[in-house]
Scaffold this motif. Structure first.
Motif, PDB file in Angstrom:
ATOM      1  N   PHE A  94       7.441  52.172  22.834  1.00  0.00           N
ATOM      2  CA  PHE A  94       7.717  52.775  24.329  1.00  0.00           C
ATOM      3  C   PHE A  94       7.455  51.809  25.675  1.00  0.00           C
ATOM      4  O   PHE A  94       8.044  51.529  26.442  1.00  0.00           O
ATOM      5  CB  PHE A  94       6.758  54.211  24.211  1.00  0.00           C
ATOM      6  N   GLU A  95       6.314  51.471  24.949  1.00  0.00           N
ATOM      7  CA  GLU A  95       5.687  50.327  26.029  1.00  0.00           C
ATOM      8  C   GLU A  95       7.295  49.371  25.891  1.00  0.00           C
ATOM      9  O   GLU A  95       6.893  48.367  27.361  1.00  0.00           O
ATOM     10  CB  GLU A  95       4.390  49.624  25.539  1.00  0.00           C
ATOM     11  N   LYS A  96       7.437  48.652  25.191  1.00  0.00           N
ATOM     12  CA  LYS A  96       7.874  47.461  25.776  1.00  0.00           C
ATOM     13  C   LYS A  96       9.254  48.211  26.103  1.00  0.00           C
ATOM     14  O   LYS A  96       9.787  47.463  26.802  1.00  0.00           O
ATOM     15  CB  LYS A  96       8.764  47.122  23.856  1.00  0.00           C
ATOM     16  N   ASP A  97      10.380  49.190  26.268  1.00  0.00           N
ATOM     17  CA  ASP A  97      10.980  50.178  26.759  1.00  0.00           C
ATOM     18  C   ASP A  97      10.471  50.045  28.150  1.00  0.00           C
ATOM     19  O   ASP A  97      11.332  49.738  29.170  1.00  0.00           O
ATOM     20  CB  ASP A  97      11.010  50.959  26.570  1.00  0.00           C
ATOM     21  N   LEU A  98       9.373  50.263  27.641  1.00  0.00           N
ATOM     22  CA  LEU A  98       9.012  50.858  29.647  1.00  0.00           C
ATOM     23  C   LEU A  98       9.002  49.367  30.391  1.00  0.00           C
ATOM     24  O   LEU A  98       9.369  49.067  31.318  1.00  0.00           O
ATOM     25  CB  LEU A  98       7.443  51.618  29.563  1.00  0.00           C
ATOM     26  N   GLN A  99       8.697  48.311  29.623  1.00  0.00           N
ATOM     27  CA  GLN A  99       8.283  46.704  30.609  1.00  0.00           C
ATOM     28  C   GLN A  99       9.911  46.395  30.359  1.00  0.00           C
ATOM     29  O   GLN A  99      10.238  45.680  31.432  1.00  0.00           O
ATOM     30  CB  GLN A  99       7.539  45.813  29.774  1.00  0.00           C
ATOM     31  N   GLU A 100      10.233  46.437  30.214  1.00  0.00           N
ATOM     32  CA  GLU A 100      12.072  46.238  29.864  1.00  0.00           C
ATOM     33  C   GLU A 100      12.751  46.770  30.906  1.00  0.00           C
ATOM     34  O   GLU A 100      13.619  46.522  31.997  1.00  0.00           O
ATOM     35  CB  GLU A 100      12.926  46.402  28.693  1.00  0.00           C
ATOM     36  N   MET A 101      12.372  47.944  30.989  1.00  0.00           N
ATOM     37  CA  MET A 101      13.178  49.171  32.580  1.00  0.00           C
ATOM     38  C   MET A 101      12.367  49.140  33.687  1.00  0.00           C
ATOM     39  O   MET A 101      12.766  48.679  34.437  1.00  0.00           O
ATOM     40  CB  MET A 101      12.934  50.523  32.118  1.00  0.00           C
ATOM     41  N   GLN A 102      11.156  48.419  34.038  1.00  0.00           N
ATOM     42  CA  GLN A 102      10.252  47.766  34.935  1.00  0.00           C
ATOM     43  C   GLN A 102      11.035  46.491  35.576  1.00  0.00           C
ATOM     44  O   GLN A 102      11.402  46.254  36.952  1.00  0.00           O
ATOM     45  CB  GLN A 102       8.942  47.664  34.752  1.00  0.00           C
ATOM     46  N   ASP A 103      11.093  45.377  34.797  1.00  0.00           N
ATOM     47  CA  ASP A 103      11.873  44.429  34.370  1.00  0.00           C
ATOM     48  C   ASP A 103      13.930  44.419  35.151  1.00  0.00           C
ATOM     49  O   ASP A 103      13.503  44.096  35.740  1.00  0.00           O
ATOM     50  CB  ASP A 103      12.279  43.594  33.804  1.00  0.00           C
ATOM     51  N   MET A 104      14.194  45.811  34.611  1.00  0.00           N
ATOM     52  CA  MET A 104      15.299  45.859  35.152  1.00  0.00           C
ATOM     53  C   MET A 104      14.985  46.170  36.663  1.00  0.00           C
ATOM     54  O   MET A 104      16.461  46.110  37.397  1.00  0.00           O
ATOM     55  CB  MET A 104      16.037  46.805  34.253  1.00  0.00           C
ATOM     56  N   LEU A 105      14.256  46.835  36.980  1.00  0.00           N
ATOM     57  CA  LEU A 105      14.542  47.405  38.189  1.00  0.00           C
ATOM     58  C   LEU A 105      14.093  46.758  38.662  1.00  0.00           C
ATOM     59  O   LEU A 105      14.392  46.795  40.018  1.00  0.00           O
ATOM     60  CB  LEU A 105      13.340  49.196  38.075  1.00  0.00           C
TER      61      LEU A 105
END
Length: 491
Positions: free
Chosen positions: A90-101
């Motif tokens: 979940f943390e990994k996905d969140l970090q990826e989403m933040q990078d994408m944003l």
């Protein structure tokens, strides 16, 4: 009892997820299974007999509980591991989403900048197109003017130049030698038939030298007469050419003036025509005049009339709208008149604002001009002050120099004696003035200088001796003067 052994049957999971009670089996006998209480009693007895190393742990007293705990522990470990893994993912996905944003934000900013640049480019292009359009209009106007100027046809006759061809038609008269050669050529040619042109001309030249003056005289008279006629003809032709030149110049000036007048008249007419055709450039800030009630009605009805009448001409639609407007009652016209009234009031307000702005702009321009004039006046005054200062300084320096000269020029100081020439000129001037009364100074000086040059060395020595005596006297006087000046300074 010593030979007996207790066998504990470990319960296993059945398909029905049920559990069976523990049974004690005796391998030697085929007796039925004991009850739980009996089994517990036997276990206690065996524990007393066994050694401490072989003694079972107190936790094993309840085999059902032990079995339950053993099964539940691996399940809890698996659940905890899965929870940790899910949290990490979940943390990994969140970090990826933040990078994408973050990337999307950067791309958005870039696209906005590009859009702004494109808008600016479009504005620049629009301005260029407008400027080009204005330039094209100006060029078209100039082209029209030039085309109109081509139509200019002057109603006049130009002067015809009378002086065709260069030089005078009359030939110069031949000199007496050539006239004589013409007469003697045939005779000498008969005497010397084989002689060429050069030899004949040499013979004639030698013979002309031997001829007497009396023989040459008739040829000279013929030459003089022809020369006089030639000179008269030349003078006449020169006079005629000068007169014709003046006439042509005057005629050219007249024709030029007439041509200029006709051209200016034609230009004025052409400019009037172009002014009529061309519209005045409208101020974009000036508010537009509102439409009247009739025009509001006609604009509203035009589309419907054109559609109903099978796309007729606009003029026909306007005529129909005009007839309808005439037939309309006051109540039917009232809404259009109210709209027109409101628009007119709005227009009047906007016009007042526009006029105020124009007046303010004019006042600002006037103020700027006045400020510029003030600055220019200040600069001019500063320059004038500088000039006055320099003039004052120059005047003061001149006055100081004059004062110094006056201070230095002592009246008691002996004057330098005149030179020998000046002594001579004084006496010579007196005698010349008496002899020639009313003579100029320039002529006097010239005569004195001439007389001085005409003097002999002995006479000059006399004047030199007088000048040397005066110089010796001057030197003695200067010595006495310097001594007295030194004594005064010491006192």
């Amino acid at each position: 009892m010593a030979d007996t052994a207790v066998v504990v049957d470990v319960p296993r999971k059945s398909r029905n997820n049920g559990r069976k009670a523990l049974k004690q089996k005796n391998p030697s006998s085929s007796s039925p299974s004991l009850s739980t209480n009996e089994a517990n009693i036997l276990a206690q007895k065996l524990s007393q007999q066994l050694s401490p190393t072989q003694a079972p742990s107190p936790m094993k007293s309840d085999p059902s509980k032990e079995n339950h705990d053993g099964l539940s522990q691996p399940l809890k470990g698996k659940a905890a591991g899965k929870g940790k893994q899910s949290k990490k993912s979940f943390e990994k996905d969140l970090q990826e989403m933040q990078d994408m944003l973050q990337k999307l934000r950067i791309e958005k900013e870039k696209t906005e900048e590009l859009l702004k640049e494109k808008d600016e480019m479009l504005k620049m292009k629009d301005e260029e197109i407008e400027n080009k359009g204005k330039e094209q209009e100006k060029l078209q106007m100039e082209l029209k003017k030039l085309q109109k100027m081509k139509e200019f046809k002057p109603n006049m006759k130009f002067a015809i130049s009378m002086n065709k061809g260069g030089g005078f038609e009359k030939k110069r008269p031949s000199p007496p030698y050539i006239l004589w050669c013409k007469d003697q050529w045939k005779e000498i040619k008969k005497e010397n038939p084989e002689a060429d042109f050069k030899e004949v001309s040499n013979i004639l030249g030698a013979k002309w030298k031997t001829i007497m003056a009396e023989e040459k005289k008739p040829y000279e008279e013929i030459y003089r007469a022809e020369k006089e006629v030639y000179l008269q003809a030349i003078a006449k032709e020169k006079r005629e050419t000068e007169a014709m030149k003046l006439f042509e110049d005057e005629h050219k000036q007249k024709t030029a003036m007439e041509l200029l007048e006709q051209y200016l008249q034609f230009k004025e007419e052409a400019e009037k025509e172009t002014k009529k055709k061309t519209k005045k450039e409208r101020d974009p800030l000036k508010p537009k005049q509102p439409m009247s009630a009739f025009f509001l009605f006609s604009n509203e009805r035009r589309a419907a009339l054109l559609a109903d009448n099978g796309n007729k001409n606009v003029l026909e639609a306007a005529k129909i709208a005009g007839e309808e407007w005439k037939n309309m009652t006051a109540e039917q016209k009232k809404p259009y008149e109210e709209i027109a009234k409101k628009n007119k009031e709005k227009y009047m307000e906007e016009m007042e604002v526009y006029k105020q702005k124009k007046e303010e702009e004019a006042l600002n321009v006037k103020k700027q001009e006045e400020e510029m004039m003030k600055l220019q006046k200040q600069e001019a005054l500063q320059l004038l002050k500088k000039k006055e200062k320099t003039d004052h300084i120059i005047k003061k320096t001149k006055e100081k120099r004059q004062q110094k000269k006056q201070q230095n020029s002592d009246p008691n100081k002996p004057k330098k004696p005149a030179s020998s020439f000046l002594l001579f000129s004084k006496e010579a001037r007196k005698t010349l003035v008496q002899e020639r009364q009313g003579i100029n100074n320039s002529t006097l000086n010239a005569l004195i200088s001439v007389k001085w040059k005409e003097l002999s060395e002995e006479e000059r020595d006399v004047w030199n001796a007088k000048a040397s005596e005066a110089m010796e006297v001057y030197k003695k006087q200067m010595e006495q003067y310097n001594k007295s000046a030194e004594e005064e300074q010491q006192h």
